[in-house]
Design an enzyme around this catalytic site. Structure first.
Site, PDB file in Angstrom:
ATOM      1  N   ASP A 100      -6.390   7.166 -43.567  1.00 53.72           N
ATOM      2  CA  ASP A 100      -6.955   6.105 -44.400  1.00 53.72           C
ATOM      3  C   ASP A 100      -8.463   6.299 -44.540  1.00 53.72           C
ATOM      4  O   ASP A 100      -9.027   6.262 -45.638  1.00 53.72           O
ATOM      5  CB  ASP A 100      -6.639   4.756 -43.730  1.00 53.72           C
ATOM      6  N   ASP A 120     -13.400  13.607 -35.735  1.00 55.58           N
ATOM      7  CA  ASP A 120     -14.853  13.413 -35.895  1.00 55.58           C
ATOM      8  C   ASP A 120     -15.484  14.644 -36.553  1.00 55.58           C
ATOM      9  O   ASP A 120     -16.313  14.529 -37.465  1.00 55.58           O
ATOM     10  CB  ASP A 120     -15.525  13.069 -34.551  1.00 55.58           C
ATOM     11  N   TYR A 180      -1.301   1.449 -37.572  1.00 56.18           N
ATOM     12  CA  TYR A 180      -0.858   0.502 -38.598  1.00 56.18           C
ATOM     13  C   TYR A 180       0.490  -0.124 -38.237  1.00 56.18           C
ATOM     14  O   TYR A 180       1.100  -0.776 -39.069  1.00 56.18           O
ATOM     15  CB  TYR A 180      -0.734   1.203 -39.954  1.00 56.18           C
ATOM     16  N   ASP A 238     -10.755   7.935 -48.023  1.00 58.14           N
ATOM     17  CA  ASP A 238     -11.841   7.228 -48.732  1.00 58.14           C
ATOM     18  C   ASP A 238     -13.100   8.090 -48.754  1.00 58.14           C
ATOM     19  O   ASP A 238     -13.804   8.163 -49.756  1.00 58.14           O
ATOM     20  CB  ASP A 238     -12.151   5.886 -48.052  1.00 58.14           C
ATOM     21  N   LYS A 293      -7.066  13.735 -32.554  1.00 56.03           N
ATOM     22  CA  LYS A 293      -8.072  13.515 -31.503  1.00 56.03           C
ATOM     23  C   LYS A 293      -7.350  13.679 -30.163  1.00 56.03           C
ATOM     24  O   LYS A 293      -7.357  12.800 -29.305  1.00 56.03           O
ATOM     25  CB  LYS A 293      -8.673  12.111 -31.689  1.00 56.03           C
TER      26      LYS A 293
END
Ligand code: NAD
Length: 336
Positions: free
Chosen positions: A227, A203, A124, A231, A170
């Protein structure tokens, strides 16, 4: 209060009703509300979605409740209003709680977790370049300083909750940036011997959130992963109509629903205001008004449990303002 765009004015009006009910119920609590302009609706008038006047007004306040805002997508448009405010006030942490709620279908009945997202860097950072026709590059910036700062908050939160932090990354692929992030989290963990730390690849985390969400407490991660996972987590416990988030720094807090401006529902008085009302509850906690925050939470839980008024997303047909009025009435009832 920044009402914002689309459904923003109606959901913030609902939250304002609830805050006014709290103020009435608790005689020693006095709010001073200021209202500011921000969002797509300002661009024509002010040439920007966060006018300087609004930033100056926010600087006079302790915290703000922000309605959702429509983000312009065309090249050269100003960045998202939320991102501008986060940067202006260095709101480095995005806190998104997800909890199974009474009377609301959830994947499991005992989910109670927080996604804690680093809010200032990662993907971001907004540093994207077209290096050749058809070839773009985005910078994923991760610093030890910002990673330690968010890790510290994660452990502080876990210490007051279920004593468990999960670091999501990751590192197997993003060895440099997520290497810095994971090492920083591990370093901070050394100071918190009563908190368990584990690490999960992003993942695998997306899968485990569906498989065993009840096993998590505080999930700390970088900006984009947080983010996306927040959700996903919101959907496990009833969807975007109920999900609230806080953006906090060392001296300011901005509180907002996780959802966007849902333009097709604007002005219809049908969307769920509870996400914004719970954001207002988080703001009260931040302002150290924990009794007032508890009153809002109790009223929301009771209204959800009774199930007499519900918006369309929870299978009902009540209006936005009916939900707000019922929650405000419950607050008055509980306070007497
Ligand atoms: P959205 O969250 O606005 O809406 C997606 C869908 O979710 C809606 O069509 C609706 O079905 C449902 N929904 C959202 N809020 C609801 C509520 N309170 N009650 C019931 N159902 C609800 O996402 P979008 O359509 O992708 O984005 C619309 C605009 O909002 C875009 O411009 C986007 O950039 C912006 N946005 C802003 C913020 C913010 O201000 N923090 C966050 C996300 C998206």
């Amino acid at each position: 209060m920044l009402p914002g765009d689309g459904i923003g004015p109606e959901v913030t009006e609902a939250a304002l009703k609830v805050l006014k009910a709290v103020q009435k119920a608790k005689k020693n609590l006095k709010f001073i509300f200021s209202f500011g302009e921000a969002g797509l609706n300002c661009i024509k008038k002010h040439g920007t979605n966060v006018p300087q006047r609004t930033l100056d007004m926010l600087r006079q306040t302790d915290a703000c409740l922000k309605g959702p805002m429509t983000t312009p997508e065309e090249a050269g448009a100003p960045p998202s209003a939320a991102v501008t405010i986060r940067k202006a006030f260095n709101l480095y942490a995005n806190v998104r709680p997800c909890k199974s709620l009474p009377g609301v279908p959830a994947l499991k009945p005992n989910i109670d977790l927080i996604v804690l997202r680093e809010n200032t860097e990662g993907l971001y950072s907004g540093q994207e370049f077209m290096v050749a026709p058809g070839k773009g590059v985005a910078l994923r910036i991760v610093t030890e300083q910002a990673s330690k700062r968010i890790a510290e908050l994660a452990f502080e939160m876990a210490q007051k909750r279920k004593h468990h932090v999960t670091c999501v990354h990751k590192r197997n692929i993003l060895r440099v940036t997520d290497g810095i992030f994971v090492d920083a989290v591990m370093k901070i963990a050394e100071k918190y011997s009563q908190v368990t730390l584990d690490e999960v690849h992003v993942d695998a985390m997306a899968m485990r959130l569906v498989k065993e969400p009840e096993k998590f407490d505080v999930i700390v991660t970088t900006n984009l992963f947080g983010d996306i996972l927040s959700d996903e987590a919101a959907q496990l416990v009833g969807g975007l109509g109920l999900a609230a988030g806080a953006n906090v720094g060392s001296s300011y807090g901005m509180f907002e629903p996780v959802h966007g401006s849902a333009p097709k529902y604007a002005g219809k008085n049908t969307v769920n205001p509870i996400a914004t009302i719970l954001a207002a509850k988080m703001m009260l906690d931040y302002l150290n008004e924990s009794e007032a925050a508890g009153l809002v939470e109790k009223a929301v839980m009771e209204v959800l449990k009774e199930g007499k008024v519900r918006t369309y997303d929870l299978g009902g047909n009540s209006s936005t303002q009916e939900i707000a009025d019922t929650i405000a009435d419950k607050i008055s009832f509980f306070a007497h």
